[in-house]
Scaffold this motif. Structure first.
Motif, PDB file in Angstrom:
ATOM      1  N   SER A 111      18.503  -2.597 -26.732  1.00 24.42           N
ATOM      2  CA  SER A 111      17.178  -2.170 -26.257  1.00 24.42           C
ATOM      3  C   SER A 111      16.192  -3.328 -26.173  1.00 24.42           C
ATOM      4  O   SER A 111      15.230  -3.289 -25.395  1.00 24.42           O
ATOM      5  CB  SER A 111      16.627  -1.072 -27.169  1.00 24.42           C
ATOM      6  OG  SER A 111      16.507  -1.544 -28.507  1.00 24.42           O
ATOM      7  N   LYS A 114      15.228  -5.363 -22.663  1.00 26.16           N
ATOM      8  CA  LYS A 114      14.331  -4.858 -21.611  1.00 26.16           C
ATOM      9  C   LYS A 114      13.472  -5.992 -21.070  1.00 26.16           C
ATOM     10  O   LYS A 114      12.788  -6.692 -21.822  1.00 26.16           O
ATOM     11  CB  LYS A 114      13.462  -3.738 -22.148  1.00 26.16           C
ATOM     12  CG  LYS A 114      12.571  -3.096 -21.080  1.00 26.16           C
ATOM     13  CD  LYS A 114      11.783  -1.924 -21.650  1.00 26.16           C
ATOM     14  CE  LYS A 114      10.918  -1.282 -20.553  1.00 26.16           C
ATOM     15  NZ  LYS A 114      10.144  -0.128 -21.088  1.00 26.16           N
ATOM     16  N   GLY A 115      13.541  -6.189 -19.725  1.00 21.99           N
ATOM     17  CA  GLY A 115      12.760  -7.231 -19.074  1.00 21.99           C
ATOM     18  C   GLY A 115      13.314  -8.625 -19.230  1.00 21.99           C
ATOM     19  O   GLY A 115      12.712  -9.587 -18.740  1.00 21.99           O
ATOM     20  N   GLN A 127      25.467  -4.394 -15.357  1.00 21.38           N
ATOM     21  CA  GLN A 127      24.371  -3.542 -14.884  1.00 21.38           C
ATOM     22  C   GLN A 127      24.619  -2.076 -15.225  1.00 21.38           C
ATOM     23  O   GLN A 127      23.694  -1.363 -15.650  1.00 21.38           O
ATOM     24  CB  GLN A 127      24.195  -3.707 -13.370  1.00 21.38           C
ATOM     25  CG  GLN A 127      23.585  -5.032 -12.956  1.00 21.38           C
ATOM     26  CD  GLN A 127      23.556  -5.220 -11.447  1.00 21.38           C
ATOM     27  OE1 GLN A 127      24.411  -4.679 -10.725  1.00 21.38           O
ATOM     28  NE2 GLN A 127      22.602  -5.983 -10.961  1.00 21.38           N
ATOM     29  N   LEU A 130      23.959  -1.521 -18.989  1.00 24.66           N
ATOM     30  CA  LEU A 130      22.529  -1.503 -19.300  1.00 24.66           C
ATOM     31  C   LEU A 130      21.880  -0.204 -18.827  1.00 24.66           C
ATOM     32  O   LEU A 130      21.052   0.388 -19.535  1.00 24.66           O
ATOM     33  CB  LEU A 130      21.842  -2.703 -18.654  1.00 24.66           C
ATOM     34  CG  LEU A 130      22.230  -4.077 -19.224  1.00 24.66           C
ATOM     35  CD1 LEU A 130      21.604  -5.189 -18.384  1.00 24.66           C
ATOM     36  CD2 LEU A 130      21.816  -4.206 -20.682  1.00 24.66           C
ATOM     37  N   LYS A 131      22.267   0.247 -17.631  1.00 25.74           N
ATOM     38  CA  LYS A 131      21.710   1.497 -17.101  1.00 25.74           C
ATOM     39  C   LYS A 131      22.063   2.670 -18.007  1.00 25.74           C
ATOM     40  O   LYS A 131      21.226   3.545 -18.270  1.00 25.74           O
ATOM     41  CB  LYS A 131      22.233   1.728 -15.680  1.00 25.74           C
ATOM     42  CG  LYS A 131      21.631   2.954 -15.004  1.00 25.74           C
ATOM     43  CD  LYS A 131      22.142   3.087 -13.565  1.00 25.74           C
ATOM     44  CE  LYS A 131      21.530   4.316 -12.895  1.00 25.74           C
ATOM     45  NZ  LYS A 131      22.016   4.469 -11.492  1.00 25.74           N
ATOM     46  N   GLY A 134      19.787   2.794 -20.797  1.00 30.49           N
ATOM     47  CA  GLY A 134      18.373   2.916 -20.474  1.00 30.49           C
ATOM     48  C   GLY A 134      17.596   1.619 -20.524  1.00 30.49           C
ATOM     49  O   GLY A 134      16.398   1.617 -20.826  1.00 30.49           O
ATOM     50  N   VAL A 135      18.256   0.511 -20.223  1.00 32.49           N
ATOM     51  CA  VAL A 135      17.612  -0.804 -20.291  1.00 32.49           C
ATOM     52  C   VAL A 135      17.488  -1.393 -18.889  1.00 32.49           C
ATOM     53  O   VAL A 135      18.490  -1.490 -18.164  1.00 32.49           O
ATOM     54  CB  VAL A 135      18.412  -1.770 -21.191  1.00 32.49           C
ATOM     55  CG1 VAL A 135      17.804  -3.169 -21.149  1.00 32.49           C
ATOM     56  CG2 VAL A 135      18.457  -1.251 -22.614  1.00 32.49           C
ATOM     57  N   GLU A 136      16.292  -1.789 -18.501  1.00 35.03           N
ATOM     58  CA  GLU A 136      16.071  -2.488 -17.240  1.00 35.03           C
ATOM     59  C   GLU A 136      15.948  -3.978 -17.527  1.00 35.03           C
ATOM     60  O   GLU A 136      15.075  -4.415 -18.267  1.00 35.03           O
ATOM     61  CB  GLU A 136      14.801  -1.976 -16.557  1.00 35.03           C
ATOM     62  CG  GLU A 136      14.917  -0.560 -16.017  1.00 35.03           C
ATOM     63  CD  GLU A 136      13.699  -0.152 -15.198  1.00 35.03           C
ATOM     64  OE1 GLU A 136      12.897  -1.045 -14.859  1.00 35.03           O
ATOM     65  OE2 GLU A 136      13.566   1.054 -14.914  1.00 35.03           O
ATOM     66  N   ALA A 137      16.859  -4.759 -16.947  1.00 31.82           N
ATOM     67  CA  ALA A 137      16.862  -6.206 -17.154  1.00 31.82           C
ATOM     68  C   ALA A 137      17.375  -6.871 -15.883  1.00 31.82           C
ATOM     69  O   ALA A 137      17.988  -6.227 -15.031  1.00 31.82           O
ATOM     70  CB  ALA A 137      17.740  -6.570 -18.352  1.00 31.82           C
ATOM     71  N   SER A 138      17.120  -8.151 -15.767  1.00 32.88           N
ATOM     72  CA  SER A 138      17.590  -8.919 -14.617  1.00 32.88           C
ATOM     73  C   SER A 138      18.973  -9.484 -14.926  1.00 32.88           C
ATOM     74  O   SER A 138      19.139 -10.246 -15.893  1.00 32.88           O
ATOM     75  CB  SER A 138      16.611 -10.059 -14.324  1.00 32.88           C
ATOM     76  OG  SER A 138      17.126 -10.906 -13.314  1.00 32.88           O
TER      77      SER A 138
END
Length: 289
Positions: A111, A114-115, A127, A130-131, A134-138
């Motif tokens: 977690s 994130k970011g 990807q 992470l999805k 529930g994690v949004e990352a590059s």
């Protein structure tokens, strides 16, 4: 008719060639050639990166191939699994795709990504993981030497590890395992639907799995006085039951057994103590149940 087979070039090549040789398939490859000769006229072999093999199998360019589950998932290849072959470059253990950060990073769990910026060769798999969490990352593609990018270029990496030694050597810390991956013998669906190719693939799988199974086992032979046989059988493990045969013109018997190699070190002294003589340990090429 021929079966067009893709085998991995690079880090997995030597281990793959050794396995196939143990299974009865000998390859001869010239320098810089990607088309090794093989002692089976029904095979046509192409060497390529393991990362690409599932895609070419999926598209029907190859009938079948050897590659890791990680690359099958990364290519989103809709293929048939012929056999799970548990071997890697250095060990017989599954490899892991892990997320790692710098040892002194304040990132402690998934977690916390994130970011953040993550480098990996397995972009789609990472990807998706992470999805699901529930994690949004590059997530960016890495062309190699991924470990050196933390922490100056990226915040974390998702990388394959077999023993974990490279992770530790680069002062990284694992915070999560995305998946465990083993080498898979996989086939194109059209090839699998072809009776001749399917039988060929299944026969190859039996030999390859038999060769892998044999790597952890050995055979033991020994001579035993007949009145000591029960004592020997009490300490002797076996895949099923030992083979016991009477020696000619003698009250001695010959005993033969297949067992796990790791048992032998402690077992041989116990057998000697129980009365066994002429003990022979021998390696195995294939074990087919």
């Amino acid at each position: 008719m021929k079966l067009r087979l893709g085998l991995p070039k690079g880090s997995l090549q030597e281990a793959t060639f050794n396995l196939f040789k143990q299974a009865g398939f000998d390859f001869t490859i010239r320098s810089r050639s990607y088309f090794p000769a093989v002692n089976d006229p029904e095979l046509e072999v192409v060497l390529m990166r393991a990362q690409e093999i599932p895609r070419y199998v999926n598209e029907g360019v190859l009938d079948a191939g050897i590659s890791g589950l990680d690359w099958i998932l990364e290519n989103e290849a809709d293929v048939v699994e012929v056999a799970d072959l548990v071997y890697a470059k250095s060990t017989s253990n599954p490899i892991r795709l892990v997320i790692a950060v710098a040892k002194d990073s304040n990132i402690k769990e998934v977690s916390d990504l994130k970011g953040k910026r993550i480098a990996t060769e397995l972009v789609r798999v990472t990807q998706k993981y992470l999805k699901e969490n529930g994690v949004e990352a590059s997530v960016e593609f890495s062309y190699g030497a991924t470990e050196v990018k933390v922490p100056d270029l990226v915040d974390a990496i998702a990388d394959i590890t077999e023993t974990g030694s490279s992770i530790k050597a680069n002062n990284l810390r694992i915070i999560a395992t995305i998946l465990e991956s083993t080498t898979r013998f996989h086939a194109n669906k059209d090839a699998w639907a072809d009776p001749w190719k399917r039988e060929k693939l299944q026969n190859m799988a039996v030999l390859l799995q038999g060769a892998l199974r044999a790597r952890s086992k050995v055979g033991l032979k020994m001579n035993v006085p007949g009145d000591n046989l029960d004592k020997i059988l009490d300490v002797l493990p076996a895949m099923k039951q030992p083979t016991v045969s009477q020696l000619v013109h003698s009250d001695w018997v010959a005993v033969e057994v297949i067992l796990d190699e790791k048992q032998v070190r402690d077992l041989i002294p116990a057998l000697k103590k129980a009365g066994a003589q002429d003990i022979i340990e021998y390696p195995l090429k294939k074990v087919i149940p």
